[in-house]
Enzyme design. Structure first.
Site, PDB file in Angstrom:
ATOM      1  N   ASP A  13       0.832  -1.218   0.000  1.00  0.00           N
ATOM      2  CA  ASP A  13       0.000   0.000   0.000  1.00  0.00           C
ATOM      3  C   ASP A  13       0.862   1.262   0.000  1.00  0.00           C
ATOM      4  O   ASP A  13       1.951   1.266   0.572  1.00  0.00           O
ATOM      5  CB  ASP A  13      -0.920  -0.023   1.233  1.00  0.00           C
ATOM      6  CG  ASP A  13      -2.062   0.970   1.097  1.00  0.00           C
ATOM      7  OD1 ASP A  13      -2.370   1.384  -0.044  1.00  0.00           O
ATOM      8  OD2 ASP A  13      -2.643   1.343   2.131  1.00  0.00           O
ATOM      9  N   GLY A  16      -0.018   5.442  -4.482  1.00  0.00           N
ATOM     10  CA  GLY A  16      -0.636   6.712  -4.868  1.00  0.00           C
ATOM     11  C   GLY A  16      -0.023   7.876  -4.099  1.00  0.00           C
ATOM     12  O   GLY A  16       0.311   8.925  -4.688  1.00  0.00           O
ATOM     13  N   HIS A  30       2.219   3.405  -9.157  1.00  0.00           N
ATOM     14  CA  HIS A  30       1.996   1.969  -9.403  1.00  0.00           C
ATOM     15  C   HIS A  30       3.169   1.373 -10.180  1.00  0.00           C
ATOM     16  O   HIS A  30       3.595   0.255  -9.924  1.00  0.00           O
ATOM     17  CB  HIS A  30       0.682   1.764 -10.160  1.00  0.00           C
ATOM     18  CG  HIS A  30      -0.526   2.179  -9.363  1.00  0.00           C
ATOM     19  ND1 HIS A  30      -0.693   1.848  -8.037  1.00  0.00           N
ATOM     20  CD2 HIS A  30      -1.618   2.924  -9.697  1.00  0.00           C
ATOM     21  CE1 HIS A  30      -1.835   2.355  -7.593  1.00  0.00           C
ATOM     22  NE2 HIS A  30      -2.407   3.016  -8.585  1.00  0.00           N
ATOM     23  N   SER A  58      -7.430  -5.510  -5.222  1.00  0.00           N
ATOM     24  CA  SER A  58      -8.479  -6.110  -4.388  1.00  0.00           C
ATOM     25  C   SER A  58      -9.830  -6.095  -5.095  1.00  0.00           C
ATOM     26  O   SER A  58     -10.048  -5.327  -6.043  1.00  0.00           O
ATOM     27  CB  SER A  58      -8.592  -5.350  -3.056  1.00  0.00           C
ATOM     28  OG  SER A  58      -9.254  -4.114  -3.240  1.00  0.00           O
ATOM     29  N   GLU A  60     -12.292  -4.747  -4.090  1.00  0.00           N
ATOM     30  CA  GLU A  60     -12.849  -3.408  -3.879  1.00  0.00           C
ATOM     31  C   GLU A  60     -12.165  -2.342  -4.737  1.00  0.00           C
ATOM     32  O   GLU A  60     -12.687  -1.231  -4.890  1.00  0.00           O
ATOM     33  CB  GLU A  60     -12.740  -3.010  -2.395  1.00  0.00           C
ATOM     34  CG  GLU A  60     -13.665  -3.782  -1.463  1.00  0.00           C
ATOM     35  CD  GLU A  60     -13.243  -5.237  -1.243  1.00  0.00           C
ATOM     36  OE1 GLU A  60     -12.032  -5.526  -1.312  1.00  0.00           O
ATOM     37  OE2 GLU A  60     -14.131  -6.084  -1.023  1.00  0.00           O
ATOM     38  N   TRP A  62     -12.024  -2.118  -7.782  1.00  0.00           N
ATOM     39  CA  TRP A  62     -12.858  -1.747  -8.945  1.00  0.00           C
ATOM     40  C   TRP A  62     -13.581  -0.437  -8.693  1.00  0.00           C
ATOM     41  O   TRP A  62     -14.043   0.222  -9.634  1.00  0.00           O
ATOM     42  CB  TRP A  62     -13.891  -2.842  -9.246  1.00  0.00           C
ATOM     43  CG  TRP A  62     -13.301  -4.130  -9.718  1.00  0.00           C
ATOM     44  CD1 TRP A  62     -13.181  -5.287  -8.990  1.00  0.00           C
ATOM     45  CD2 TRP A  62     -12.742  -4.418 -11.007  1.00  0.00           C
ATOM     46  NE1 TRP A  62     -12.586  -6.267  -9.748  1.00  0.00           N
ATOM     47  CE2 TRP A  62     -12.305  -5.772 -10.993  1.00  0.00           C
ATOM     48  CE3 TRP A  62     -12.576  -3.677 -12.179  1.00  0.00           C
ATOM     49  CZ2 TRP A  62     -11.711  -6.385 -12.097  1.00  0.00           C
ATOM     50  CZ3 TRP A  62     -11.981  -4.291 -13.281  1.00  0.00           C
ATOM     51  CH2 TRP A  62     -11.562  -5.630 -13.232  1.00  0.00           C
ATOM     52  N   LEU A 124      11.323 -20.020  -5.051  1.00  0.00           N
ATOM     53  CA  LEU A 124      10.349 -19.193  -4.310  1.00  0.00           C
ATOM     54  C   LEU A 124       8.991 -19.274  -5.002  1.00  0.00           C
ATOM     55  O   LEU A 124       8.908 -19.146  -6.228  1.00  0.00           O
ATOM     56  CB  LEU A 124      10.823 -17.730  -4.289  1.00  0.00           C
ATOM     57  CG  LEU A 124       9.874 -16.715  -3.657  1.00  0.00           C
ATOM     58  CD1 LEU A 124       9.975 -16.766  -2.129  1.00  0.00           C
ATOM     59  CD2 LEU A 124      10.185 -15.296  -4.118  1.00  0.00           C
ATOM     60  N   ARG A 180      -4.844  -1.905   8.844  1.00  0.00           N
ATOM     61  CA  ARG A 180      -6.078  -2.670   8.609  1.00  0.00           C
ATOM     62  C   ARG A 180      -5.802  -3.775   7.605  1.00  0.00           C
ATOM     63  O   ARG A 180      -4.796  -3.758   6.899  1.00  0.00           O
ATOM     64  CB  ARG A 180      -7.220  -1.755   8.145  1.00  0.00           C
ATOM     65  CG  ARG A 180      -6.910  -0.945   6.916  1.00  0.00           C
ATOM     66  CD  ARG A 180      -8.123  -0.113   6.481  1.00  0.00           C
ATOM     67  NE  ARG A 180      -7.782   0.814   5.419  1.00  0.00           N
ATOM     68  CZ  ARG A 180      -7.652   2.137   5.573  1.00  0.00           C
ATOM     69  NH1 ARG A 180      -7.831   2.686   6.756  1.00  0.00           N
ATOM     70  NH2 ARG A 180      -7.341   2.907   4.543  1.00  0.00           N
TER      71      ARG A 180
HETATM   72  C1  IPE Z   1      -5.314  -2.727  -0.228  1.00  0.00           C
HETATM   73  O1  IPE Z   1      -5.000  -1.384  -0.396  1.00  0.00           O
HETATM   74  C2  IPE Z   1      -5.320  -3.434  -1.548  1.00  0.00           C
HETATM   75  C3  IPE Z   1      -4.024  -3.557  -2.212  1.00  0.00           C
HETATM   76  C4  IPE Z   1      -2.858  -3.195  -1.744  1.00  0.00           C
HETATM   77  C5  IPE Z   1      -4.067  -4.160  -3.507  1.00  0.00           C
HETATM   78  P1  IPE Z   1      -6.135  -0.264  -0.532  1.00  0.00           P
HETATM   79  O2  IPE Z   1      -5.414   1.024  -0.656  1.00  0.00           O
HETATM   80  O3  IPE Z   1      -7.075  -0.613  -1.605  1.00  0.00           O
HETATM   81  O4  IPE Z   1      -6.871  -0.379   0.883  1.00  0.00           O
HETATM   82  P2  IPE Z   1      -7.847   0.644   1.598  1.00  0.00           P
HETATM   83  O5  IPE Z   1      -8.909   1.007   0.610  1.00  0.00           O
HETATM   84  O6  IPE Z   1      -7.050   1.850   2.006  1.00  0.00           O
HETATM   85  O7  IPE Z   1      -8.362  -0.084   2.793  1.00  0.00           O
HETATM   86  C1  IPE Z   2      -1.613   0.220  -3.392  1.00  0.00           C
HETATM   87  O1  IPE Z   2      -1.345   1.578  -3.418  1.00  0.00           O
HETATM   88  C2  IPE Z   2      -1.814  -0.345  -4.769  1.00  0.00           C
HETATM   89  C3  IPE Z   2      -3.189  -0.733  -5.085  1.00  0.00           C
HETATM   90  C4  IPE Z   2      -4.189  -0.712  -4.264  1.00  0.00           C
HETATM   91  C5  IPE Z   2      -3.438  -1.167  -6.443  1.00  0.00           C
HETATM   92  P1  IPE Z   2      -2.523   2.645  -3.404  1.00  0.00           P
HETATM   93  O2  IPE Z   2      -2.907   2.934  -4.813  1.00  0.00           O
HETATM   94  O3  IPE Z   2      -3.636   2.184  -2.526  1.00  0.00           O
HETATM   95  O4  IPE Z   2      -1.793   3.895  -2.775  1.00  0.00           O
HETATM   96  P2  IPE Z   2      -2.405   4.934  -1.738  1.00  0.00           P
HETATM   97  O5  IPE Z   2      -2.901   4.158  -0.562  1.00  0.00           O
HETATM   98  O6  IPE Z   2      -3.508   5.655  -2.448  1.00  0.00           O
HETATM   99  O7  IPE Z   2      -1.244   5.817  -1.407  1.00  0.00           O
HETATM  100 MG    MG Z   3      -4.071   2.451  -0.549  1.00  0.00          MG
END
Ligand code: IPE
Ligand code: IPE
Ligand code: MG
Length: 238
Positions: A13, A16, A30, A58, A60, A62, A124, A180
């Site tokens: 995570d 972004g 990304h 995930s 979610e 989408w 691995l 979380r």
């Molecule tokens: C969790 O990250 C999913 C992935 C890393 C692929 P999110 O950024 O989507 O999680 P939330 O929405 O903050 O809980």
């Molecule tokens: C995790 O990074 C990658 C995916 C969920 C695909 P995020 O895109 O959630 O990055 P933040 O949390 O917005 O910084």
């Molecule tokens: Mg995130």
């Protein structure tokens, strides 16, 4: 206790935010996330980790803007092709874990190709959770057992789940500062140790991985027993 976890799972995570801090589009984060994953795979193999599971998209996700979702799908496809030669050199066996029904035929074809190309690699196992949700996994496993008329037991359900080919994760790491689970390995993380890092995924490097592994080495995994029992069991084993 074993100092290096057999199976590490990671919620990658913070891509972004990494990009926003640099006034770059989220897509750049990304892209850098793929670079970080490549580094992490290599580092895990070097440290003797046998299974690495990463959350890449995930169920979610989408809900994100259409443009970001399209960008993630394109990046996924590109990475599959580009990373394959190095994965072969590193002895990495790829598995995709998630709901393939929701993916485009192009993405599914890329997944099949990468899985079959790496099937004989043994150093691995890399599980990429893509269009994955812990709730989806539990429901698909239950539906499968019900359709077969099989009695629900912990063993039967575990064997019907999408991660049945590996042992449960010993260590679950989440980068990006959030504490979380976000619908990651709900069933399989029942007794995992958790480690939260404030580093954003693109900056999670070997030193950060070593901190997480060192923290894991300090934990006493009791699985419901008392500490005295664990100490006694360890002295019997040594
Ligand atoms: C969790 O990250 C999913 C992935 C890393 C692929 P999110 O950024 O989507 O999680 P939330 O929405 O903050 O809980
Ligand atoms: C995790 O990074 C990658 C995916 C969920 C695909 P995020 O895109 O959630 O990055 P933040 O949390 O917005 O910084
Ligand atoms: Mg995130």
């Amino acid at each position: 206790m074993n100092l290096v976890p057999h199976h590490i799972a990671i919620v990658m995570d913070g891509n972004g935010r990494w990009a926003s801090k640099r006034y770059l589009p989220r897509a750049a984060g990304h892209k850098q996330g793929v670079v970080s994953l490549r580094r992490c795979v290599k580092a895990c193999a070097q440290r003797g980790v046998k299974v690495l599971t990463v959350f890449a998209f995930s169920s979610e996700n989408w809900n994100r803007p259409e443009e970001e979702v399209a960008g993630l799908m394109a990046l996924f496809n590109m990475a599959l092709t580009r990373e394959l030669p190095q994965l072969m050199v590193d002895g990495v066996q790829l598995h995709f874990v998630g709901n393939r029904a929701g993916l485009s035929p192009k993405v599914v074809a890329g997944i099949r190709k990468a899985e079959s190309a790496t099937t004989s690699n043994t150093r691995l196992i890399l599980n990429i959770c893509f269009n994955y949700g812990g709730r989806w996994d539990i429901v698909q496993a239950a539906a499968r057992l019900a359709a077969q008329g099989v009695q629900f037991t912990e063993v039967a359900l575990g064997q019907a789940m999408a991660m049945a080919h590996v042992a449960d994760p010993d260590l679950v790491i989440r980068t990006g500062g959030e504490q979380r689970i976000s619908n990651f390995l709900l069933w399989q993380s029942a007794y995992s140790e958790f480690y939260f890092s404030d580093s954003l995924w693109p900056e999670f490097d070997e030193a950060e991985l070593d901190l997480a592994i060192a923290s894991f080495g300090q934990r006493e995994r009791r699985f419901g027993r008392t500490s005295d029992q664990i100490v006694a069991l360890a002295s019997m084993g040594s």
